[in-house]
Design a protein around this motif. Structure first.
Motif, PDB file in Angstrom:
ATOM      1  N   ASN A 118       3.052  14.980   9.821  1.00  0.00           N
ATOM      2  CA  ASN A 118       3.931  15.479  10.875  1.00  0.00           C
ATOM      3  C   ASN A 118       3.285  15.375  12.257  1.00  0.00           C
ATOM      4  N   LYS A 119       4.001  14.766  13.182  1.00  0.00           N
ATOM      5  CA  LYS A 119       3.623  14.734  14.590  1.00  0.00           C
ATOM      6  C   LYS A 119       4.815  15.296  15.368  1.00  0.00           C
ATOM      7  N   ASP A 120       4.689  16.539  15.836  1.00  0.00           N
ATOM      8  CA  ASP A 120       5.830  17.278  16.385  1.00  0.00           C
ATOM      9  C   ASP A 120       6.546  16.561  17.512  1.00  0.00           C
ATOM     10  N   ASN A 121       5.790  15.888  18.376  1.00  0.00           N
ATOM     11  CA  ASN A 121       6.400  15.274  19.549  1.00  0.00           C
ATOM     12  C   ASN A 121       6.718  13.791  19.360  1.00  0.00           C
ATOM     13  N   ALA A 122       6.736  13.326  18.118  1.00  0.00           N
ATOM     14  CA  ALA A 122       6.951  11.904  17.849  1.00  0.00           C
ATOM     15  C   ALA A 122       8.402  11.507  18.089  1.00  0.00           C
ATOM     16  N   SER A 123       8.583  10.358  18.674  1.00  0.00           N
ATOM     17  CA  SER A 123       9.923   9.788  18.840  1.00  0.00           C
ATOM     18  C   SER A 123      10.104   8.556  17.963  1.00  0.00           C
ATOM     19  N   GLU A 124       9.060   8.194  17.229  1.00  0.00           N
ATOM     20  CA  GLU A 124       9.123   7.059  16.320  1.00  0.00           C
ATOM     21  C   GLU A 124       8.341   7.369  15.054  1.00  0.00           C
ATOM     22  N   THR A 125       8.576   6.576  14.034  1.00  0.00           N
ATOM     23  CA  THR A 125       7.855   6.703  12.766  1.00  0.00           C
ATOM     24  C   THR A 125       6.960   5.490  12.584  1.00  0.00           C
ATOM     25  N   LEU A 162       3.737   7.934   6.187  1.00  0.00           N
ATOM     26  CA  LEU A 162       4.651   8.016   7.321  1.00  0.00           C
ATOM     27  C   LEU A 162       4.083   9.009   8.327  1.00  0.00           C
ATOM     28  N   ILE A 163       3.954   8.595   9.570  1.00  0.00           N
ATOM     29  CA  ILE A 163       3.569   9.520  10.635  1.00  0.00           C
ATOM     30  C   ILE A 163       4.743   9.606  11.601  1.00  0.00           C
ATOM     31  N   GLY A 164       5.286  10.805  11.724  1.00  0.00           N
ATOM     32  CA  GLY A 164       6.453  11.001  12.578  1.00  0.00           C
ATOM     33  C   GLY A 164       6.861  12.459  12.587  1.00  0.00           C
ATOM     34  N   LYS A 165       8.044  12.734  13.067  1.00  0.00           N
ATOM     35  CA  LYS A 165       8.559  14.099  13.128  1.00  0.00           C
ATOM     36  C   LYS A 165       9.092  14.482  11.753  1.00  0.00           C
ATOM     37  N   ALA A 166       8.325  15.267  11.025  1.00  0.00           N
ATOM     38  CA  ALA A 166       8.598  15.521   9.609  1.00  0.00           C
ATOM     39  C   ALA A 166       9.979  16.112   9.370  1.00  0.00           C
ATOM     40  N   ARG A 178      -1.208  -7.186   5.066  1.00  0.00           N
ATOM     41  CA  ARG A 178      -2.598  -7.630   5.011  1.00  0.00           C
ATOM     42  C   ARG A 178      -3.282  -7.146   3.739  1.00  0.00           C
ATOM     43  N   PHE A 179      -4.200  -7.963   3.229  1.00  0.00           N
ATOM     44  CA  PHE A 179      -5.173  -7.523   2.232  1.00  0.00           C
ATOM     45  C   PHE A 179      -6.458  -7.212   2.990  1.00  0.00           C
ATOM     46  N   SER A 180      -6.884  -5.977   2.957  1.00  0.00           N
ATOM     47  CA  SER A 180      -8.134  -5.572   3.601  1.00  0.00           C
ATOM     48  C   SER A 180      -9.157  -5.357   2.493  1.00  0.00           C
ATOM     49  N   SER A 181     -10.177  -6.206   2.470  1.00  0.00           N
ATOM     50  CA  SER A 181     -11.106  -6.228   1.338  1.00  0.00           C
ATOM     51  C   SER A 181     -12.452  -5.613   1.678  1.00  0.00           C
ATOM     52  N   TYR A 182     -13.012  -4.888   0.706  1.00  0.00           N
ATOM     53  CA  TYR A 182     -14.334  -4.285   0.824  1.00  0.00           C
ATOM     54  C   TYR A 182     -15.241  -4.874  -0.263  1.00  0.00           C
ATOM     55  N   LYS A 183     -16.445  -4.409  -0.319  1.00  0.00           N
ATOM     56  CA  LYS A 183     -17.387  -4.957  -1.295  1.00  0.00           C
ATOM     57  C   LYS A 183     -16.982  -4.601  -2.723  1.00  0.00           C
ATOM     58  N   HIS A 184     -16.511  -3.379  -2.926  1.00  0.00           N
ATOM     59  CA  HIS A 184     -16.231  -2.909  -4.273  1.00  0.00           C
ATOM     60  C   HIS A 184     -14.744  -2.722  -4.562  1.00  0.00           C
ATOM     61  N   SER A 185     -13.899  -2.923  -3.589  1.00  0.00           N
ATOM     62  CA  SER A 185     -12.473  -2.694  -3.781  1.00  0.00           C
ATOM     63  C   SER A 185     -11.705  -3.286  -2.609  1.00  0.00           C
ATOM     64  N   GLY A 186     -10.465  -2.847  -2.448  1.00  0.00           N
ATOM     65  CA  GLY A 186      -9.652  -3.312  -1.340  1.00  0.00           C
ATOM     66  C   GLY A 186      -8.291  -2.666  -1.353  1.00  0.00           C
ATOM     67  N   ILE A 187      -7.536  -2.893  -0.292  1.00  0.00           N
ATOM     68  CA  ILE A 187      -6.183  -2.364  -0.208  1.00  0.00           C
ATOM     69  C   ILE A 187      -5.230  -3.476   0.223  1.00  0.00           C
ATOM     70  N   PHE A 188      -3.965  -3.296  -0.117  1.00  0.00           N
ATOM     71  CA  PHE A 188      -2.900  -4.138   0.410  1.00  0.00           C
ATOM     72  C   PHE A 188      -1.912  -3.234   1.122  1.00  0.00           C
ATOM     73  N   TYR A 189      -1.429  -3.680   2.289  1.00  0.00           N
ATOM     74  CA  TYR A 189      -0.448  -2.846   2.989  1.00  0.00           C
ATOM     75  C   TYR A 189       0.484  -3.689   3.840  1.00  0.00           C
ATOM     76  N   MET A 190       1.691  -3.136   4.034  1.00  0.00           N
ATOM     77  CA  MET A 190       2.633  -3.591   5.050  1.00  0.00           C
ATOM     78  C   MET A 190       2.698  -2.481   6.090  1.00  0.00           C
ATOM     79  N   SER A 191       2.806  -2.854   7.351  1.00  0.00           N
ATOM     80  CA  SER A 191       2.810  -1.813   8.386  1.00  0.00           C
ATOM     81  C   SER A 191       3.748  -2.175   9.526  1.00  0.00           C
ATOM     82  N   SER A 192       4.309  -1.133  10.121  1.00  0.00           N
ATOM     83  CA  SER A 192       5.154  -1.302  11.287  1.00  0.00           C
ATOM     84  C   SER A 192       5.449   0.074  11.880  1.00  0.00           C
ATOM     85  N   PHE A 193       6.364   0.119  12.832  1.00  0.00           N
ATOM     86  CA  PHE A 193       6.788   1.370  13.460  1.00  0.00           C
ATOM     87  C   PHE A 193       8.215   1.177  13.955  1.00  0.00           C
TER      88      PHE A 193
END
Length: 464
Positions: free
Chosen positions: A264-271, A437-441, A322-337
């Motif tokens: 929750n970000k109280d003053n958010a106008s976007e997500t 999700l970061i936005g006005k909860a 993006r696939f963000s890779s580390y030495k022992h693992s990694g993550i995959f994500y889609m992102s936008s706002f």
């Protein structure tokens, strides 16, 4: 003539020289030499005499995965190396590098800490001993630590005003839970407040060691003379403190249910949002071909995600994956706002677009376009001494083989439609996607419920 035009022309000429007169030639990693000093320090030397500059890079086995509960300690310690040595104060270190038109940066990521400097050829003999003192004889003066802590705490507050700067920390926490890649690189206010001179000294003594460190020197120099200099300034580096054996093994997590981390970000106008799951470690042999496929999904301006969310629907200014890779693992994500009122539409469209990978799949024309794009982008990524020095220390940390560069185009060319669709099924997470999700909860909570079990937190709260 305009300097930018001249520079652009030089870059274009350099790229053209990478190709043969018959057709595209495979870009090869330039020749380099590997030396190991008696204290175990590994050195990479790559002569590159096109510009009278020397790029100097170091890696240390001192990444944030060693923070434990002291989040931010690796990052703080890396920066604190420049707070003063037995000979130089912080101000003097900064002044010396500024005077000689150079720079010195030290920072940490999850797997290692790194040092970088770009030095005019004729000044290497002046600045190299200063770098050596920063690495081998840091003093960590308490007054500099106190001043930096005050600014650091203010920066943590400032970062939370821009959700795109912190959403990655929340996503890593969701993906890795309490694992070694779950802690925020820059710490939390409570963890930074607990950092003191003793903690920094202990972290340094246990983790900055010659036998687990590397140096990469790329540029205009003579290798024999450089070996002599490095032996002179780094050959006596010793660390007699007990060596802590790290037992971090491959971390590949599966998820039994979809979850939504609603911040929750109280003053958010976007997500601001990230959607994804587990990815791949740096050692994955299919990494190049996975990146080709990700280029189609969200790795370039004309990607599926950007076309659908930005160009066609006008829901955002940009979407990526993006696939963000580390030495022992990694993550995959889609992102936008997107604007708060468009949260559900943007999330639904992102998920629908993602499902094209598993439904319709990738066709020949789309794959060919992505392969050409990736091959065209590759040589410029390694045309500078800085980028080559970066690669060499990553080679040391992650055990990357030279074939990553030398066989890059070959691996891209070997990717056909059938193999591409097999890779999609093997590596791109399909079920139980995880979402932040970061936005006005209060305005997006009902939307968030449709995507998974909700975990709520306030952005203003300390910790993750």
């Amino acid at each position: 003539m305009n300097n930018s035009i001249i520079q652009s022309g030089k870059q274009s000429l350099l790229i053209l020289l990478l190709f043969s007169s018959v057709g595209l030639a495979q870009f090869k990693l330039p020749h380099y030499e590997v030396v190991e000093l008696k204290n175990g320090l590994t050195i990479y030397l790559m002569e590159k005499k096109d510009v009278p500059l020397i790029s100097f890079a170091m890696s240390f086995d001192a990444g944030a995965i060693k923070d434990g509960s002291d989040y931010g300690l690796a990052s703080f310690t890396a920066e604190a190396l420049k707070f003063g040595t037995s000979t130089y104060t912080k101000v003097q270190i900064d002044s010396i590098f500024n005077y000689y038109g150079s720079n010195l940066s030290v920072n940490a990521n999850y797997d290692y800490s790194s040092l970088f400097s770009q030095i005019i050829k004729e000044n290497i003999g002046v600045l190299l001993p200063v770098i050596a003192e920063v690495v081998i004889q840091p003093q960590f003066p308490s007054e500099e630590i106190t001043k930096r802590k005050q600014r650091w705490l203010a920066e943590l507050d400032q970062a939370k005003e821009s959700p795109r700067r912190v959403i990655g920390d929340y996503f890593n926490k969701l993906i890795f839970d309490d694992g070694p890649y779950s802690g925020p690189l820059n710490g939390t206010k409570s963890s930074i407040q607990k950092i003191d001179q003793q903690k920094i000294k202990e972290f340094y003594l246990f983790n900055y060691r010659p036998e687990t460190s590397s140096i990469a020197v790329v540029g205009d120099f003579d290798s024999d003379k450089m070996k002599t200099l490095l032996e002179k300034y780094f050959g006596n580096w010793k660390n007699n403190s007990p060596k802590i054996i790290s037992d971090i093994r491959m971390i590949q997590k599966s998820f039994e249910e979809p979850k939504v981390y609603l911040i929750n970000k109280d003053n958010a106008s976007e997500t601001t949002f990230m959607i994804g799951g587990s990815g791949i470690p740096m050692s994955n042999q299919d990494q190049i071909q996975i990146d080709v496929i990700n280029t189609i999904l969200g790795g370039r301006f004309t990607s599926w995600l950007n076309d659908e969310l930005r160009v066609n629907a006008g829901l955002t200014y940009g979407a990526r994956s993006r696939f963000s890779s580390y030495k022992h693992s990694g993550i995959f994500y889609m992102s936008s706002f997107t604007a708060t009122r468009n949260t559900e539409a943007a999330l639904d469209l992102a998920l629908k677009t993602y499902q094209r990978l598993f439904g319709k799949g990738i066709d020949e024309a789309t794959l060919t376009s992505a392969k050409n794009y990736v091959k065209g982008q590759f040589p410029p990524d390694y045309e500078t001494s800085y980028s080559l020095a970066s690669f060499l220390i990553q080679k040391y940390v992650f055990g990357i083989d030279d074939s990553y560069i030398n066989d890059f185009e070959k691996k891209v060319d070997e990717l056909n439609v059938n193999k591409a669709n097999e890779i999609v099924k093997k590596y791109f997470p399909k079920e139980n996607l995880q979402m932040v999700l970061i936005g006005k909860a209060d305005e997006i909570r009902s939307v968030a419920k449709k995507y998974g079990r909700i975990i709520e937190k306030n952005l203003s709260e300390d910790g993750f």
